[in-house]
Scaffold this motif. Sequence first.
Motif, PDB file in Angstrom:
ATOM      1  N   PRO A  36      26.218  57.223  29.394  1.00 30.19           N
ATOM      2  CA  PRO A  36      27.122  56.118  29.111  1.00 30.19           C
ATOM      3  C   PRO A  36      28.440  56.307  29.853  1.00 30.19           C
ATOM      4  N   TYR A  65      32.131  54.619  29.884  1.00 29.32           N
ATOM      5  CA  TYR A  65      33.081  53.721  29.245  1.00 29.32           C
ATOM      6  C   TYR A  65      34.285  53.599  30.161  1.00 29.32           C
ATOM      7  N   THR A  66      34.573  52.377  30.586  1.00 27.99           N
ATOM      8  CA  THR A  66      35.709  52.107  31.450  1.00 27.99           C
ATOM      9  C   THR A  66      36.763  51.380  30.636  1.00 27.99           C
ATOM     10  N   GLU A 114      34.732  48.609  28.492  1.00 27.32           N
ATOM     11  CA  GLU A 114      33.359  48.242  28.849  1.00 27.32           C
ATOM     12  C   GLU A 114      32.508  49.495  28.800  1.00 27.32           C
ATOM     13  N   MET A 141      28.870  51.003  29.482  1.00 33.91           N
ATOM     14  CA  MET A 141      27.552  50.845  30.105  1.00 33.91           C
ATOM     15  C   MET A 141      26.653  51.919  29.506  1.00 33.91           C
ATOM     16  N   THR A 142      25.624  51.486  28.780  1.00 37.79           N
ATOM     17  CA  THR A 142      24.739  52.428  28.092  1.00 37.79           C
ATOM     18  C   THR A 142      23.300  52.208  28.532  1.00 37.79           C
ATOM     19  N   ARG A 143      22.443  53.172  28.199  1.00 36.71           N
ATOM     20  CA  ARG A 143      21.026  53.024  28.512  1.00 36.71           C
ATOM     21  C   ARG A 143      20.404  51.974  27.602  1.00 36.71           C
ATOM     22  N   LYS A 167      24.463  48.931  18.986  1.00 33.66           N
ATOM     23  CA  LYS A 167      25.440  48.436  19.950  1.00 33.66           C
ATOM     24  C   LYS A 167      26.595  47.726  19.249  1.00 33.66           C
ATOM     25  N   LEU A 188      27.248  47.052  27.415  1.00 35.39           N
ATOM     26  CA  LEU A 188      26.280  46.502  28.360  1.00 35.39           C
ATOM     27  C   LEU A 188      25.152  47.514  28.548  1.00 35.39           C
ATOM     28  N   ASP A 189      23.955  47.020  28.794  1.00 40.00           N
ATOM     29  CA  ASP A 189      22.778  47.881  28.940  1.00 40.00           C
ATOM     30  C   ASP A 189      22.296  47.941  30.387  1.00 40.00           C
ATOM     31  N   THR A 190      21.760  49.100  30.743  1.00 41.87           N
ATOM     32  CA  THR A 190      21.026  49.237  31.983  1.00 41.87           C
ATOM     33  C   THR A 190      19.810  50.110  31.689  1.00 41.87           C
TER      34      THR A 190
END
Length: 134
Positions: A2, A4-5, A65, A67-69, A77, A104-106
């Motif tokens: 993950p 985090y920005t 923001e 970005m997590t799996r 979430k 958000l997911d990726t």
Amino acid sequence: MPVYTVTTTRDVVTDEQKANLAVEITKIHSAVTGAPTSFVHVTFTELPEANVFSDGSPSRPLLIEGMTRAGRADSEKIRLAKDISTAAGRVTDIPESRILVMILDTPARFAVEGGRILPEPGAEDDWLDERDSD
């Protein structure tokens, strides 16, 4: 994985607050997801006040923001977003009305860390064991 920005305008968050917020985000992510804290990355971006707007006017929000799996339950979430928002307000003294947190997911297979494709959520222990045996 993950990432985090945290984005805001210059001089809104002190260096001490940044360090404390990074610790809080890391703890929250690990507590909610069960992922190792070593997976969590937190970065800070500070922009000139002339570059940040809300409702068409210059503003001083705190935008986070994450970005997590992909593969986590929606409830996780939602909890991540709420808990991080609360912690961010507490750590920075910024009212939550000026804080926006997005998760958000990726897919894990689209991320590489340490030269290896990341594991799916829940498979971290095996991934770490393999990494340690390399």
